[in-house]
Design an enzyme around this catalytic site. Sequence first.
Site, PDB file in Angstrom:
ATOM      1  N   LYS A 107       0.858  -1.186   0.000  1.00 58.41           N
ATOM      2  CA  LYS A 107       0.000   0.000   0.000  1.00 58.41           C
ATOM      3  C   LYS A 107       0.894   1.236   0.000  1.00 58.41           C
ATOM      4  O   LYS A 107       1.819   1.320   0.803  1.00 58.41           O
ATOM      5  CB  LYS A 107      -0.845  -0.029   1.282  1.00 58.41           C
ATOM      6  CG  LYS A 107      -2.022   0.892   1.270  1.00 58.41           C
ATOM      7  CD  LYS A 107      -2.820   0.747   2.550  1.00 58.41           C
ATOM      8  CE  LYS A 107      -3.965   1.732   2.564  1.00 58.41           C
ATOM      9  NZ  LYS A 107      -4.271   2.210   3.892  1.00 58.41           N
ATOM     10  N   HIS A 109      -0.416   4.566  -0.114  1.00 58.00           N
ATOM     11  CA  HIS A 109      -1.107   5.771   0.365  1.00 58.00           C
ATOM     12  C   HIS A 109      -1.565   5.520   1.801  1.00 58.00           C
ATOM     13  O   HIS A 109      -1.257   4.465   2.368  1.00 58.00           O
ATOM     14  CB  HIS A 109      -2.300   6.086  -0.548  1.00 58.00           C
ATOM     15  CG  HIS A 109      -3.297   4.990  -0.589  1.00 58.00           C
ATOM     16  ND1 HIS A 109      -3.129   3.859  -1.365  1.00 58.00           N
ATOM     17  CD2 HIS A 109      -4.457   4.811   0.078  1.00 58.00           C
ATOM     18  CE1 HIS A 109      -4.150   3.051  -1.193  1.00 58.00           C
ATOM     19  NE2 HIS A 109      -4.971   3.603  -0.316  1.00 58.00           N
TER      20      HIS A 109
END
Length: 223
Positions: A107, A109
């Site tokens: 991930k 963000h």
Amino acid sequence: MKDHQARLIQLSYENKILTFGDFILKSGRKSPYFFNSGFFCAGDVLGAVADSYAQTIIDAPDLEFDIIFGPAYKGIPLAAVTIVKLAEKDPTKYGKMEYAYNRKEKKDHGEGGNTVGGSLKGKRVLILDDVMTAGTAIRESMAIINAEGGILAGVVLILDRQERMVDYEHSMIAQVKKDYGVPIYSIITLDNIVQFAKGKLPEQDIKKIEDYIAKYKASPISV
Ligand SMILES: O=C(O)c1cc(=O)[nH]c(=O)n1[C@@H]1O[C@H](COP(=O)(O)O)[C@@H](O)[C@H]1O
């Protein structure tokens, strides 16, 4: 067998977590039994496995760790219920202890990162996993812990299948213990399953398990 081990095998059998038949393992071996921890989904059996993990950890004389790591996906609920059970059994020692798990996909963000939960950085990490056969899954977890700056402290499994490595007499657990220099515990072993099966299954099914043992069971030697 201790009471919690016998209870866990019985409940695993009733919930079709432990099944007997013909199965192909990740390693390619054809096995007469399979242990599917994905079926730890009813409250009673999930509670039982949490209790067994916690008791195995508490009874282990040489496990010193700061955080529990449950590898995705199956290890995530197992680590979560175990940390709750540990906190219930010994609130002083485990009440504030955290657990963590990895993401399968990176991930970039939000909070970012490859793991969720407590930080592994600089901590002694206990891996909590389901089954070890050829050791591939465990080595993947070790790589994640290294990448996150954690220090491997040990491994606790539900089932040690006690299988020998290809071309060797010793088990994968003996090899992993040697390679990483950490203790590895399991709640139950193939021996416990055989003991259970002898009172339950027809003779021809026991014979299949005995043939499998003759072919693949490791010698109880260290390396
Ligand atoms: O394929 C297996 O060896 C296996 C046997 C079994 O009884 N239960 C079981 O879940 N497995 C799968 O095999 C993995 C462990 O095998 P290794 O990665 O070869 O050690 C587990 O995480 C499961 O994905």
